[in-house]
Write a protein that holds these residues in place. Structure first.
Motif, PDB file in Angstrom:
ATOM      1  N   PRO A  66       4.050  -7.490  -5.969  1.00  0.00           N
ATOM      2  CA  PRO A  66       3.192  -8.145  -4.983  1.00  0.00           C
ATOM      3  C   PRO A  66       1.907  -8.638  -5.630  1.00  0.00           C
ATOM      4  N   ARG A  67       1.190  -9.472  -4.937  1.00  0.00           N
ATOM      5  CA  ARG A  67      -0.110  -9.965  -5.439  1.00  0.00           C
ATOM      6  C   ARG A  67      -1.073  -8.802  -5.612  1.00  0.00           C
ATOM      7  N   SER A  68      -1.035  -7.856  -4.673  1.00  0.00           N
ATOM      8  CA  SER A  68      -1.892  -6.670  -4.744  1.00  0.00           C
ATOM      9  C   SER A  68      -1.040  -5.438  -4.478  1.00  0.00           C
ATOM     10  N   PHE A  69      -1.214  -4.442  -5.323  1.00  0.00           N
ATOM     11  CA  PHE A  69      -0.479  -3.185  -5.216  1.00  0.00           C
ATOM     12  C   PHE A  69      -1.523  -2.075  -5.188  1.00  0.00           C
ATOM     13  N   LYS A  70      -1.611  -1.349  -4.085  1.00  0.00           N
ATOM     14  CA  LYS A  70      -2.634  -0.312  -3.931  1.00  0.00           C
ATOM     15  C   LYS A  70      -1.959   1.046  -3.786  1.00  0.00           C
ATOM     16  N   VAL A  71      -2.359   1.984  -4.667  1.00  0.00           N
ATOM     17  CA  VAL A  71      -1.786   3.325  -4.653  1.00  0.00           C
ATOM     18  C   VAL A  71      -2.912   4.336  -4.474  1.00  0.00           C
ATOM     19  N   THR A  72      -2.749   5.184  -3.463  1.00  0.00           N
ATOM     20  CA  THR A  72      -3.695   6.278  -3.232  1.00  0.00           C
ATOM     21  C   THR A  72      -2.899   7.576  -3.240  1.00  0.00           C
ATOM     22  N   SER A  73      -3.302   8.511  -4.105  1.00  0.00           N
ATOM     23  CA  SER A  73      -2.591   9.780  -4.203  1.00  0.00           C
ATOM     24  C   SER A  73      -3.544  10.866  -4.675  1.00  0.00           C
TER      25      SER A  73
ATOM     26  N   VAL B 208       0.853  -1.180   0.000  1.00  0.00           N
ATOM     27  CA  VAL B 208       0.000   0.000   0.000  1.00  0.00           C
ATOM     28  C   VAL B 208       0.892   1.234   0.000  1.00  0.00           C
ATOM     29  N   VAL B 209       0.655   2.130  -0.961  1.00  0.00           N
ATOM     30  CA  VAL B 209       1.399   3.382  -1.046  1.00  0.00           C
ATOM     31  C   VAL B 209       0.392   4.523  -0.970  1.00  0.00           C
ATOM     32  N   ASN B 210       0.541   5.376   0.052  1.00  0.00           N
ATOM     33  CA  ASN B 210      -0.304   6.563   0.204  1.00  0.00           C
ATOM     34  C   ASN B 210       0.596   7.783   0.060  1.00  0.00           C
TER      35      ASN B 210
END
Length: 180
Positions: free
Chosen positions: A88-95, A71-73
């Motif tokens: 990774p299996r899941s890559f989550k980006v919030t910006s 997770v990248v915020n």
């Protein structure tokens, strides 16, 4: 004295059924279920009323490997991954106002399905996938501009499935295949 049997399997919800159907679809895409068996398993999952019936649709599948989630915020800036990096299996980006550049073309991808979840306000995203990858961005809600993606003319097979989901505000997603 109650007339309800003690060993009754609990009832399933729509969420349980949806989760089972998604697991079956992923297993089919990974080649774990032959096409002729897929229809019967889906029918069982969709009509299941108990956990036991639902479990029968999923029997013989390996335990689900959810894998790591990164997770990248960020408020802004550039989120950049390229070269030989571990996907990774899941890559989550919030910006809110950032830019995302993910190059998976030379990355180490251990999972048959990779989920990239984007939540961008005003930034753009560019994702480069391996030449043999399949791409699905149906679950991405784009507010301003629709994603730009041109599927290769040759049929993709054998590579990872890259699912891109989330929300794009006032930015644009560009997806392309890397060179082989």
């Amino acid at each position: 004295m109650s007339s309800v049997p003690e060993n009754v399997s609990p009832r399933v919800s729509d969420v349980d059924r949806d989760s089972a159907v998604e697991r079956l679809q992923e297993a089919f895409a990974e080649g774990l279920i032959p096409q002729e068996e897929m229809h019967a398993r889906l029918q069982t999952a969709l009509t299941a009323t108990t956990q036991a019936e639902l479990a029968s649709a999923l029997e013989s599948l390996p335990d689900e490997d959810t894998g790591p989630t990164v997770v990248v915020n960020a408020a802004g800036g550039l989120i950049h991954r390229r070269g030989r990096w571990q996907v990774p299996r899941s890559f989550k980006v919030t910006s809110r106002m950032g830019k995302v550049y993910l190059d998976l073309s030379r990355a180490v991808i251990e999972y048959p399905v990779v989920n990239i979840e984007l939540h961008l306000g005003y930034g753009w995203a560019r994702i480069i996938v391996p030449p043999d990858a399949t791409v699905n961005y149906d679950e991405l809600a784009a507010e301003w501009k629709q994603p730009s993606y041109k599927a290769p003319q040759h049929g993709n097979s054998g590579g990872p499935r890259v699912r891109i989901l989330g929300t794009m505000g006032h930015g644009r997603l560009r997806i392309k295949h890397g060179r082989g």
